[in-house]
Scaffold this motif. Structure first.
Motif, PDB file in Angstrom:
ATOM      1  N   LYS A 253       0.826  -1.207   0.000  1.00 37.30           N
ATOM      2  CA  LYS A 253       0.000   0.000   0.000  1.00 37.30           C
ATOM      3  C   LYS A 253       0.861   1.258   0.000  1.00 37.30           C
ATOM      4  N   GLU A 254       1.859   1.268   0.858  1.00 41.92           N
ATOM      5  CA  GLU A 254       2.750   2.435   0.955  1.00 41.92           C
ATOM      6  C   GLU A 254       3.484   2.645  -0.382  1.00 41.92           C
ATOM      7  N   GLY A 255       3.882   1.541  -1.010  1.00 42.75           N
ATOM      8  CA  GLY A 255       4.561   1.646  -2.309  1.00 42.75           C
ATOM      9  C   GLY A 255       3.641   2.221  -3.383  1.00 42.75           C
ATOM     10  N   LEU A 256       2.431   1.716  -3.423  1.00 45.70           N
ATOM     11  CA  LEU A 256       1.463   2.218  -4.410  1.00 45.70           C
ATOM     12  C   LEU A 256       1.177   3.699  -4.181  1.00 45.70           C
ATOM     13  N   GLU A 257       0.969   4.059  -2.936  1.00 43.32           N
ATOM     14  CA  GLU A 257       0.640   5.451  -2.620  1.00 43.32           C
ATOM     15  C   GLU A 257       1.766   6.397  -3.024  1.00 43.32           C
ATOM     16  N   ASN A 258       2.979   5.875  -2.999  1.00 48.98           N
ATOM     17  CA  ASN A 258       4.124   6.722  -3.335  1.00 48.98           C
ATOM     18  C   ASN A 258       4.593   6.531  -4.781  1.00 48.98           C
ATOM     19  N   ARG A 259       3.712   5.950  -5.604  1.00 51.66           N
ATOM     20  CA  ARG A 259       3.929   5.868  -7.057  1.00 51.66           C
ATOM     21  C   ARG A 259       5.105   4.962  -7.410  1.00 51.66           C
ATOM     22  N   ARG A 260       5.503   4.078  -6.528  1.00 49.23           N
ATOM     23  CA  ARG A 260       6.675   3.241  -6.794  1.00 49.23           C
ATOM     24  C   ARG A 260       6.262   1.943  -7.482  1.00 49.23           C
ATOM     25  N   THR A 261       5.971   2.042  -8.780  1.00 45.09           N
ATOM     26  CA  THR A 261       5.523   0.865  -9.529  1.00 45.09           C
ATOM     27  C   THR A 261       6.150   0.810 -10.913  1.00 45.09           C
ATOM     28  N   VAL A 262       6.155  -0.412 -11.453  1.00 41.80           N
ATOM     29  CA  VAL A 262       6.457  -0.664 -12.863  1.00 41.80           C
ATOM     30  C   VAL A 262       5.416  -1.671 -13.341  1.00 41.80           C
ATOM     31  N   ALA A 263       4.762  -1.383 -14.466  1.00 38.38           N
ATOM     32  CA  ALA A 263       3.822  -2.352 -15.023  1.00 38.38           C
ATOM     33  C   ALA A 263       4.576  -3.311 -15.947  1.00 38.38           C
ATOM     34  N   PHE A 264       4.204  -4.595 -15.883  1.00 36.89           N
ATOM     35  CA  PHE A 264       4.846  -5.627 -16.731  1.00 36.89           C
ATOM     36  C   PHE A 264       3.772  -6.212 -17.640  1.00 36.89           C
ATOM     37  N   PHE A 265       3.987  -6.081 -18.938  1.00 39.95           N
ATOM     38  CA  PHE A 265       2.983  -6.465 -19.952  1.00 39.95           C
ATOM     39  C   PHE A 265       3.725  -7.028 -21.149  1.00 39.95           C
ATOM     40  N   LYS A 266       3.427  -8.282 -21.505  1.00 41.18           N
ATOM     41  CA  LYS A 266       4.220  -8.969 -22.527  1.00 41.18           C
ATOM     42  C   LYS A 266       5.695  -8.816 -22.114  1.00 41.18           C
ATOM     43  N   ASP A 267       6.574  -8.294 -22.961  1.00 36.39           N
ATOM     44  CA  ASP A 267       7.951  -8.102 -22.498  1.00 36.39           C
ATOM     45  C   ASP A 267       8.214  -6.679 -22.010  1.00 36.39           C
ATOM     46  N   LEU A 268       7.188  -5.844 -22.006  1.00 37.27           N
ATOM     47  CA  LEU A 268       7.383  -4.427 -21.670  1.00 37.27           C
ATOM     48  C   LEU A 268       7.440  -4.181 -20.168  1.00 37.27           C
ATOM     49  N   LEU A 269       8.271  -3.225 -19.791  1.00 35.42           N
ATOM     50  CA  LEU A 269       8.320  -2.705 -18.428  1.00 35.42           C
ATOM     51  C   LEU A 269       8.027  -1.218 -18.521  1.00 35.42           C
ATOM     52  N   ILE A 270       6.952  -0.780 -17.875  1.00 32.16           N
ATOM     53  CA  ILE A 270       6.481   0.584 -18.041  1.00 32.16           C
ATOM     54  C   ILE A 270       6.503   1.272 -16.683  1.00 32.16           C
ATOM     55  N   GLY A 271       7.256   2.356 -16.571  1.00 33.51           N
ATOM     56  CA  GLY A 271       7.323   3.030 -15.279  1.00 33.51           C
ATOM     57  C   GLY A 271       8.164   4.285 -15.340  1.00 33.51           C
ATOM     58  N   ARG A 272       8.350   4.860 -14.165  1.00 37.60           N
ATOM     59  CA  ARG A 272       9.192   6.048 -14.073  1.00 37.60           C
ATOM     60  C   ARG A 272      10.652   5.619 -13.964  1.00 37.60           C
ATOM     61  N   ASP A 273      11.540   6.450 -14.475  1.00 39.87           N
ATOM     62  CA  ASP A 273      12.965   6.121 -14.458  1.00 39.87           C
ATOM     63  C   ASP A 273      13.480   5.736 -13.075  1.00 39.87           C
ATOM     64  N   GLU A 274      12.988   6.439 -12.043  1.00 39.94           N
ATOM     65  CA  GLU A 274      13.553   6.188 -10.715  1.00 39.94           C
ATOM     66  C   GLU A 274      13.302   4.761 -10.222  1.00 39.94           C
ATOM     67  N   TYR A 275      12.298   4.066 -10.828  1.00 40.15           N
ATOM     68  CA  TYR A 275      12.079   2.666 -10.460  1.00 40.15           C
ATOM     69  C   TYR A 275      12.514   1.732 -11.595  1.00 40.15           C
ATOM     70  N   LEU A 276      12.294   2.175 -12.826  1.00 41.63           N
ATOM     71  CA  LEU A 276      12.707   1.360 -13.980  1.00 41.63           C
ATOM     72  C   LEU A 276      14.222   1.118 -13.973  1.00 41.63           C
ATOM     73  N   ILE A 277      14.982   2.163 -13.776  1.00 44.10           N
ATOM     74  CA  ILE A 277      16.438   2.026 -13.904  1.00 44.10           C
ATOM     75  C   ILE A 277      17.015   1.061 -12.872  1.00 44.10           C
ATOM     76  N   PRO A 278      16.691   1.230 -11.587  1.00 39.82           N
ATOM     77  CA  PRO A 278      17.231   0.243 -10.637  1.00 39.82           C
ATOM     78  C   PRO A 278      16.741  -1.172 -10.950  1.00 39.82           C
ATOM     79  N   LEU A 279      15.494  -1.292 -11.397  1.00 39.44           N
ATOM     80  CA  LEU A 279      14.975  -2.623 -11.715  1.00 39.44           C
ATOM     81  C   LEU A 279      15.780  -3.240 -12.862  1.00 39.44           C
ATOM     82  N   ILE A 280      16.043  -2.455 -13.892  1.00 39.85           N
ATOM     83  CA  ILE A 280      16.806  -2.975 -15.029  1.00 39.85           C
ATOM     84  C   ILE A 280      18.223  -3.327 -14.592  1.00 39.85           C
TER      85      ILE A 280
END
Lengths: 376, 376, 376, 376
Positions: A253-280
């Motif tokens: 809940k705290e993560g969602l509220e603070n916009r800390r997400t990446v969506a995963f769809f087929k092979d795509l990862l969709i999100g903000r750089d601040e979460y996408l980059i560390p994830l990658i």
């Protein structure tokens, strides 16, 4: 008296029978995989789905079983509050029932069940989910804004479902209505589905970025995950990766509220750089770096630790010995990459545009893969 | 008023939404195939299954969809009459409800829905199905024999379910109880499951043969066909092949009543010779017969038109050039067989024991494959 | 002078080039597997094949590479002595040349190379192999019996190739000619191919049994193993399993001379009971034996340690809960078998006829699988 | 006399035997596919390979069989002139021998055999192929420039092999030497391998563009195509697509001389825009274009007629309903693409960058896919 005994016996034995049916599904290596990132647990969540308790086709136990097979950390059964096509058969007045059955089913498993409901209205505001609610029954509020206020009174996290849905948006293009603007302004709406079922929306992503909404991806499954997403053929459901400080419902809940997400769809990862980059960066690991004997060609081995096949475009000055500027790193595999460095280097920075990651419409983030301690 | 409109719109659009979910399952070539035989349509039937209306995990629409994917001709949703674990949620008093929903779901498809119920008692008489009934509600009769009389009053076909079920038979061995003998004697019990779910019973087959009961094979599915029977991995549900004069519900009933069935389980075909033999003869077709040039070795091409892989054991005097006495004819494929005939023949009879067919416990029928018009 | 340097450089660099070509073949789990038996190493041998040094299409290095991929222990390149269709291009007078190139190629690997030649005559005596010879050149003897005497002078092991070959036997039926009888009587002929390439011969097996000849199975490959035997599609070449006291060339020779072989062809194992039975016993291992809770049904887990899928026919008094009398144990897999023992046993003997094993034409050996220490 | 007869019989029968070996390789749908373009036949050519007649491991018949399986139109067996490691065994003085054997093998097939040789020198000029020569024997010329003059005297087409080969270029980076500049200036060198075996070179492509050389891609196979390129695992050999006015040897030569080629390597297509663009246009066909009911979302079906999986990047103003800007069109398949056009259009131009096509280093051509006659 006699009948009672009979039925009691039946209950025991029939239950046993159902449980002895062999389940072949575990043979599929379908569990979705993503690494944690520094400071966060990456929680695999599907926060929009249906059962027979609204317009879905399965009992909650199937949703739990599907989630376990997919290796998810959390799900929410978000039954339609106002749309109850099975009402003639399932008149249960308690809108929390689906949640309660799922909780019971999941009790011996490592799967979090989040209480949620789908607020189901014509446009505006269309369909919206409220999750982490306290009591679904209290959500049965007529007014389309008031129901969001009730959700917030229950400390819910809310998000706009399938804003690109052609049944409500014949051009398939998500745009904010005045009511949505109001909901956002009054902090009644937190997130937006950029991915729903088989659809991805650049416009929804832009809305998320422009309005600081949480980027969501959900299955919205009604029938079977396997059928809808072609799992035996290698497909998977869309999910939301939530970057949580703790692997708990509160953490998600705290993560969602603070916009800390990446969506995963087929092979795509969709999100903000601040979460996408560390994830990658955690997803792609250089496991070996050595010069080919008697050459200045550096051979790297890169492991892709995720369920997403990566497509990288070279943005370095170096060229490769076996590849063009487009590199494919298959999900879960190790790939070799031969880099022509001209001089022998002791460390190297390789810059790539990550084509299967999206941080804004038609735009892909850049990452640097760094190899140090290179074997000469 | 306003709310009504809202809800109405929602109903339309949400239904549309559920229907636009892409279904990848059709990519699987999973449809079960068996040829007709002279005089009869071979109807592929699964006459024992459950939904949320008793202790199953899916709405009836999933059972219809599974049956269509499997290419079945008829199904029966045989909800437990006395065992209703979902009663708190689905208190519907009408025990025909599951049937009615399935009928509606199947209306545009070539799938027959047969009304049925499972009489769910401790042993004896254990669990029994009554199908082709008129009204399931009237089957709620306490006495275990009286309920069969009611079934027969409704002109039902009845069969004993999983007589080898270890929950009621700890040794797994089917034996007739006095009550079963009575039911058979009074013509209240017509058939017996020789195959149920993942189990096959030699003893049940012997009971069928000794008492002139209809040989049945059913899935008794509670969760998903795909998971329980490993369909994506090449498995299939057990079914009963009914030899019907007409491809109708009445035709299936008449076929069942006259014991004209073969159960299909894994690659096995279990039945009486009078139905097994014609089925095998239509299943295996010699599509080419010619002598190899300058030899007296006859090359046959045999097509297996079914979903069962056949295993034949040679009982002719001839030997083969590429095989031992055991021949495998893969499901749906053409296989070449080189027969050493010593002299050049103009026609040939090849005798085989069909190891994947069973006409009595541990015993396999013999068939003769005949090639005429051989190219010399 | 200058040219010499140029050429020298070329030699080095071109060799390096050829070796850097990536080889994807190792990705296939194609290595053939059979266990040793008490007292013997079970050596996987293909003792009949060709290269460009007679009428084959590959250099010896390919035969070595194929054998390594197939996990063989020994091969023999048995070039035709009298049939040299590439003579115009490869006029090398030394008939040992193919062997020498193979020895060099295999030097860093665990693969034995056996010197051999194919004596290539019209019928009688047809084609015959002599292996473990000392010098192929000395085998160039006109007289068809004298060449066997020379082979024996060199202490060779000899065997009759493809006695069922339709080019020499238009009926495909192996029969002994007077010359073969003479060769056998004078101990000049030791073995006979019961399997060659894609052919199996019941008649050849009978000849082996009647005349105490060694049972052989060989690929007789001319082009590529992968193409001829469909290896990427799951096929394999025929081989001879030799029961050797030592895993050496001498050990293989002693095993062949003493008739200690089993031929492996498709899923078939063809041999004498004294070698078949121990091989089957080591091939199928009961890895778990326990009663299902609250039942007298014993669940066994049987591991098949070989590359042959076994087909067993039940010859015990027990019946099974999930199978008919025909049991399939897939190559390399563990299979569960539920046995209805009626009473709880502390040990059990299960008798089977092994349908994929052949000890005489149309006849299959019996084995007993024994489970002790059964969990109650 | 007697022996002669024996041998004659053997020759006939052994040949027959080799030919009756069953070939399973045809089961693989491995034939490479590319469409013709207006004005040109697109000829699939592999113009660099080896057999036992230089340092390869197979007889020429295997190269012919591999080419037929791969659906090639033309091959050239380019044996090393100066590097003959099998000379001790194959001392044949005629360097045309490999070609002659291939011609004979291919005579009943639709496969062109082009006479060629590899001029095998240290750097400079390294290795170079001369194809369409008249007599390989006359190519045995010491001087490294003179040999090119001899090739040209024979009207050969010449190209520089693997200019990125690390054995001669330790940095893996192709650069022109003064000798290469001379050869180009004097029109003695026509083409350059941009792809060889498993390597691709951006620098070689740049050299081709800067010096107007023909862009080549070749397998340079020494062992087996299947093993080297992982064909059973879905791989393929590199080839050169030649745009020929006639599907003949002369046509291929004229196409090569006029630089009309595209190299095909993995999924990459490498060439000049004037040939790449028409090829891509013929490769991707819109087979259906219709608006989804009640929406302004246009659904296109695009068929990929080639053996290359295409990766397109959207360069139009439109967004897609199910995809990001990166579209994958799998080899040989039809793919659906939903385009949000906002207004209903009667025709549409979709602009893409073709990421799997390369027209200069790190740069990809643009194509426009046009749909007219759209169903509203």
């Amino acid at each position: 008296m006699h009948k009672l005994t009979t039925l009691l016996l039946c209950i025991i034995s029939t239950t046993a029978f159902a449980q002895t049916q062999e389940d072949h599904s575990h043979k599929l290596a379908r569990s979705l995989k993503f690494p944690n990132v520094p400071g966060y647990k990456v929680m695999k969540c599907d926060l929009h789905m249906h059962t027979v308790f609204s317009d879905g086709s399965v009992w909650p136990d199937i949703r739990v079983a599907e989630a376990l097979m997919d290796g998810l950390d959390a799900i929410s059964l978000t039954e339609h509050l106002e749309y109850q096509p099975h009402k003639a058969d399932i008149p249960h007045p308690d809108r929390n029932r689906s949640y309660e059955l799922a909780i019971k089913e999941a009790k011996d498993h490592n799967l979090l069940i989040i209480r949620g409901s789908e607020i189901t209205r014509k446009m505006p505001p269309g369909h919206n989910n409220a999750i982490f609610i306290e009591d679904a029954n209290k959500m049965l509020v007529d007014d389309s804004v008031a129901v969001f206020r009730e959700a917030k009174r229950q400390k819910a996290f809310t998000f706009w479902n399938h804003p690109m849905w052609m049944a409500q948006r014949p051009d398939g293009i998500s745009t904010l209505t005045p009511m949505h603007k109001l909901l956002i302004k009054e902090k009644l709406l937190d997130g937006i589905e950029v991915v729903n079922d088989g659809s991805y929306s650049d416009e929804a992503l832009q809305i998320a970025l422009d309005n600081n909404l949480t980027i969501m991806g959900t299955s919205d499954v009604h029938k079977l995950i396997d059928w809808t997403f072609g799992v035996p053929q290698g497909g998977h459901r869309p999910i939301t990766l939530v970057f949580a400080k703790e692997p708990t419902i509160e953490g998600i809940k705290e993560g969602l509220e603070n916009r800390r997400t990446v969506a995963f769809f087929k092979d795509l990862l969709i999100g903000r750089d601040e979460y996408l980059i560390p994830l990658i960066k955690e997803s792609l690991k250089i496991t070996s770096a050595k010069y080919l004997p008697k050459t200045s060609v550096l051979e790297l081995e890169i492991e892709n630790l995720t369920s997403a096949t990566f497509t990288l475009q070279n943005r370095s000055k170096y060229t490769f010995a076996e590849n063009s500027d487009i590199i494919t790193l298959k999900a879960g595999e190790k790939t070799k990459l031969q880099v022509k460095t001209k001089d022998k280097l002791s460390s190297i920075d390789l810059n790539f545009e990550v084509l299967n990651a999206i941080h804004s419409p038609n735009s892909h983030p850049a990452v640097t893969l760094q190899a140090t301690s290179i074997t000469q």
